[in-house]
Structure formats: structure tokens, C-alpha cells
Design an enzyme around this catalytic site. Structure first.
Site, PDB file in Angstrom:
ATOM      1  CG  HIS A  55       1.098  -9.472   4.212  1.00 49.22           C
ATOM      2  ND1 HIS A  55      -0.193  -9.894   4.091  1.00 49.22           N
ATOM      3  CD2 HIS A  55       1.144  -8.228   3.709  1.00 49.22           C
ATOM      4  CE1 HIS A  55      -0.906  -8.921   3.524  1.00 49.22           C
ATOM      5  NE2 HIS A  55      -0.119  -7.913   3.293  1.00 49.22           N
ATOM      6  CB  CYS A 101      -8.245  -4.648   1.170  1.00 52.23           C
ATOM      7  SG  CYS A 101      -7.629  -5.441  -0.292  1.00 52.23           S
ATOM      8  CD  GLN A 160      -2.158 -11.419  -4.306  1.00 52.07           C
ATOM      9  OE1 GLN A 160      -1.788 -12.587  -4.191  1.00 52.07           O
ATOM     10  NE2 GLN A 160      -2.789 -10.791  -3.328  1.00 52.07           N
ATOM     11  CG  ASN A 205      -6.111  -8.254  -5.587  1.00 46.19           C
ATOM     12  OD1 ASN A 205      -6.029  -7.615  -6.629  1.00 46.19           O
ATOM     13  ND2 ASN A 205      -6.910  -7.895  -4.602  1.00 46.19           N
ATOM     14  CB  THR A 261      -0.931  -0.001   1.227  1.00 45.89           C
ATOM     15  OG1 THR A 261      -1.789  -1.141   1.132  1.00 45.89           O
ATOM     16  CG2 THR A 261      -1.774   1.259   1.294  1.00 45.89           C
ATOM     17  CB  SER A 299       3.074  -6.799   0.194  1.00 42.32           C
ATOM     18  OG  SER A 299       2.784  -6.439   1.508  1.00 42.32           O
TER      19      SER A 299
END
Ligand code: PMP
Length: 382
Positions: free
Chosen positions: A203, A326, A181, A151, A72, A201
Site C-alpha cells: 500500500h 502508526c 518507503q 518514513n 509489519t 508493503s
């Protein structure tokens, strides 16, 4: 009850060795990388290694990697930075209709600053047509944002072709690719793709939450995103998140060295799951097979409300998603599925199953049986 986690596009389990790396950086090598004594230098070396590992995963130079708090922040930084260095040339950008909220909402905020944008449409297959993007270029277009892997449906975009199409009409358009992704799942090379910014990202890659990165092509001088002590090449100040960064570095290296075997494992899980659904009728996969990765499977079930099905599966220990995590709390229809021109009732009956190499074919068999049973039960009630 056996738990089956099929929501790896929302987030992944941290690998034990990656968690151990984070622990080591918190409890042993806890120095500040800016400190001049041994413990600081050790932390600095560890961050340097992590930067090399992340760079290697995408074919970049280490100095082109800026660590952030996640995709983000990276998307915000890339987009705002890119537009600022191009302001004199123009204020028009194009973003794909598939983008994540972190891109969409950044554009929305930028409109107030006088920027303008157009939304790149997507074919019903989930693919973006390079010819369409080419025709959208205006004399004042300076920026394009197109994600690599979506995603929600797992479709892969032909980024290199899109780059060529853009260049044919307008050179100097900065291309940003959200690879959150895609990272560690398929080979990525920033030079071959021709991208200027690429974001990811931790995670989504079996590293912890709260760490990510942005690749900024060498030579692009974007202004600082966070002002302060000058860390991360002066672009993103603040004492480095050494546990997160080093965990991300290790996760990147593991993903790179194990990419092929992980992919095959995920493919087997995906194929076994689909095989298990054969006995059920009234469902179809969103996104054309040729364009999809096996990691994400978006399925529309006729005559079923996805949220009801999701909770029925949850009661059986199976965790899936009704869309992007999200946007799951918002009472809106998925913008991605709408962009693919899916009918409302099918969008409302869509579940996302997303796999990682930690899943097994036995889990896939059990989950498929549970899905068949639950869908049949629900249809029986109606
Ligand atoms: N982009 C994509 C494609 C994503 O799937 C996500 C995570 N849902 C993000 C960006 C945001 O990542 P983070 O939560 O790490 O900021």
C-alpha cells in the site's frame, strides 16, 4: 473544495489498473493456486508472475520472495527467523534508532526470549554513520536492522557502506533492511546492497493494503513463520492472497518501468511546494537535503503546534501528517526526531508532507499558500 492528498508515506491511492488486476483475481481467476484444474493453475501462474515482478524490482530471484500481509508481518518474520537461525552464535542485535514500530516492538518482544540489543544512534542530519555501527559489533552480534528510507523524514541510509563496515568487524551478521518507503522510488538491488532480508508493503506502492513481501536471501533457512499447508515455500502457510499479490506484482512492474518519470514528477511537486513556502519565515526542513528523497518532507514550524496546523489544513481539504501514521494516535514525541536530537518545541511543530507521482505542481502551489496563511494566522493568535 479541491482535495489535496499529501500523506503518501502513510498510504497511497491504488492505481486503476492495479485495482482492476485485484478485481480480475477475485471475480474471474478466483481459483485456489493449489487446485489441480485449470482455474487453479491460472491463479498459480498469476502468482508466479507477481513473484517475478516483485523480484525484478529489487534484483532478487523469484524464489527469494515470500508474500505476506504487509511490512509489519515481514519485519516480524525476518527478525524472528534470523535470530532463530543464529541463536547458537549469539543473541545480540543492533537496530537503528530510526526504525518503524514493527521493528522496535518486535525487538521488545524478543527481549523476553533472552535476546539483547543496542540502538544505533543517528546523526542530526538523519544519517547513520558506518563507523559507529562497526564499533557497536560485539562477538555475539548476529543481526542488524537498518531501514533504507525513513518514513518520517525521508533520509536514505548508505546500506552498502554499512554492510561493508559490519563485515569488516564481524562477518556472518545478518542484515535486515526495511525498504517500505524506498520501494519503487529509487533503484534497489539486494546483491549490491548486501542484504539478507528486505521487506516491503503494497500500500506504499499504489497497491492495496494487506499485502507485502519479505526477501529472504537464497541459502538462509529460516523456520516457518506460520505453520499449515506449506504455501510460500513452507515459510508462510495459508491460501495465497491472490488479488493482493497480483496487484502488488503489477504495481511493482509499473513502479519499475516508470521510476524515472515518477521521480521527476515528485521532485517537481516537492520543489514547487518549497518554493511556495519562501515567503514564510520560521521553519526548517528536518533531515539534511543531501540525504533525503523528495517524496517525504518533514518541516518544523516555529511557534506552531503541528496538530492544530494539521486540522486547519484539513479544513481546507489538505491532508498531511504530524508524524508516522502508526504513532499518530499515541501521545508521544516522535522517536525519530528525538533520535536526531531535535528540540521538543520543534518536534511539536513538525508536519510531514509526503508526495506521490499522482500529485501535481498546482496542488503544491495551493497547499503551500494554505500552509503560509495558516501558520501566519496561528502565530497571530499566540
Ligand atoms: N515500515 C515502514 C518504514 C513503514 O512506513 C510502514 C508503514 N507505516 C511499515 C513498515 C508497516 O507497513 P504495513 O502497515 O504494511 O504493515
Amino acid at each position: 473544495m479541491q482535495e489535496i492528498y499529501f500523506d503518501n508515506a502513510a498510504t497511497t491511492q491504488v492505481l486503476p489498473e492495479v485495482a482492476e488486476m485485484a478485481r480480475k483475481m477475485m471475480c474471474e481467476e478466483y481459483g485456489n493456486p493449489s487446485a489441480l484444474y485449470g482455474r487453479g493453475l491460472a491463479a498459480e501462474r498469476a502468482v508466479k508472475q507477481a513473484r517475478e515482478q516483485v523480484a525484478a524490482l529489487i534484483g532478487a530471484q523469484p524464489q527469494e520472495i515470500i508474500f505476506t500481509s504487509g511490512a509489519t508481518e515481514s519485519n516480524n518474520m525476518a527478525m524472528r527467523g534470523a535470530m532463530k537461525i543464529r541463536t547458537r552464535r549469539g543473541k545480540h542485535m543492533v537496530i537503528s534508532a530510526l526504525e518503524h514500530q514493527s521493528v522496535i516492538q518486535t525487538v521488545r518482544a524478543m527481549l523476553e526470549l533472552g535476546y539483547d540489543f543496542d540502538l544505533i544512534p543517528v546523526e542530526t542530519s538523519g544519517r547513520i554513520n558506518p563507523g559507529v555501527v562497526q564499533n557497536m559489533m560485539r562477538p555475539d552480534t548476529v543481526f542488524a536492522s537498518i531501514m533504507l528510507v525513513n518514513n518520517e523524514v525521508g533520509t536514505v541510509q548508505p546500506i552498502a557502506d554499512l554492510r561493508r563496515a559490519i563485515d569488516a568487524k564481524r562477518s556472518q551478521v545478518l542484515l535486515h533492511v526495511d525498504a517500505s518507503q524506498a520501494l519503487g522510488k529509487i533503484p534497489i538491488n539486494v546483491s549490491e546492497l548486501g542484504v539478507d532480508f528486505l521487506t516491503g508493503s503494497g500500500h506504499k506502492l499504489h497497491a492495496p493494503k494487506g499485502v507485502g513481501f519479505v526477501y529472504v536471501r537464497q541459502g538462509l533457512r529460516i523456520p516457518p513463520f506460520i505453520n499449515g499447508g506449506g504455501q510460500e515455500g513452507g515459510l508462510r502457510s495459508g491460501t495465497e492472497n491472490t488479488p493482493g499479490i497480483c496487484a502488488l506484482g503489477l504495481a511493482a512492474r509499473l513502479a519499475q518501468t516508470q521510476m524515472e518519470e515518477r521521480y521527476q514528477q515528485v521532485k517537481q511537486v516537492h520543489d514547487t511546494f518549497l518554493q511556495g513556502l519562501k515567503g514564510l519565515d520560521g521553519w526548517h526542513i528536518n533531515g539534511r537535503a543531501a540525504e533525503r528523497l523528495p517524496h517525504i518532507l518533514s518541516i518544523a514550524f516555529d511557534g506552531v503546534k503541528s496538530e492544530v496546523l494539521l486540522h486547519m489544513l484539513e479544513e481546507q481539504g489538505i491532508y498531511v501528517s504530524a508524524g508516522a501514521a502508526c504513532s499518530a494516535h499515541k501521545d508521544t514525541l516522535s522517536h525519530v526526531l528525538r533520535a536526531m536530537r531535535m528540540r521538543r518545541n520543534l518536534i511539536e511543530g513538525t508536519l510531514r508532507f509526503s508526495f506521490s507521482h499522482l500529485n501535481t505542481t498546482q496542488e503544491a502551489e495551493l497547499a503551500a499558500q494554505a500552509v503560509c496563511r495558516s501558520v501566519q494566522d496561528l502565530r497571530g493568535i499566540i
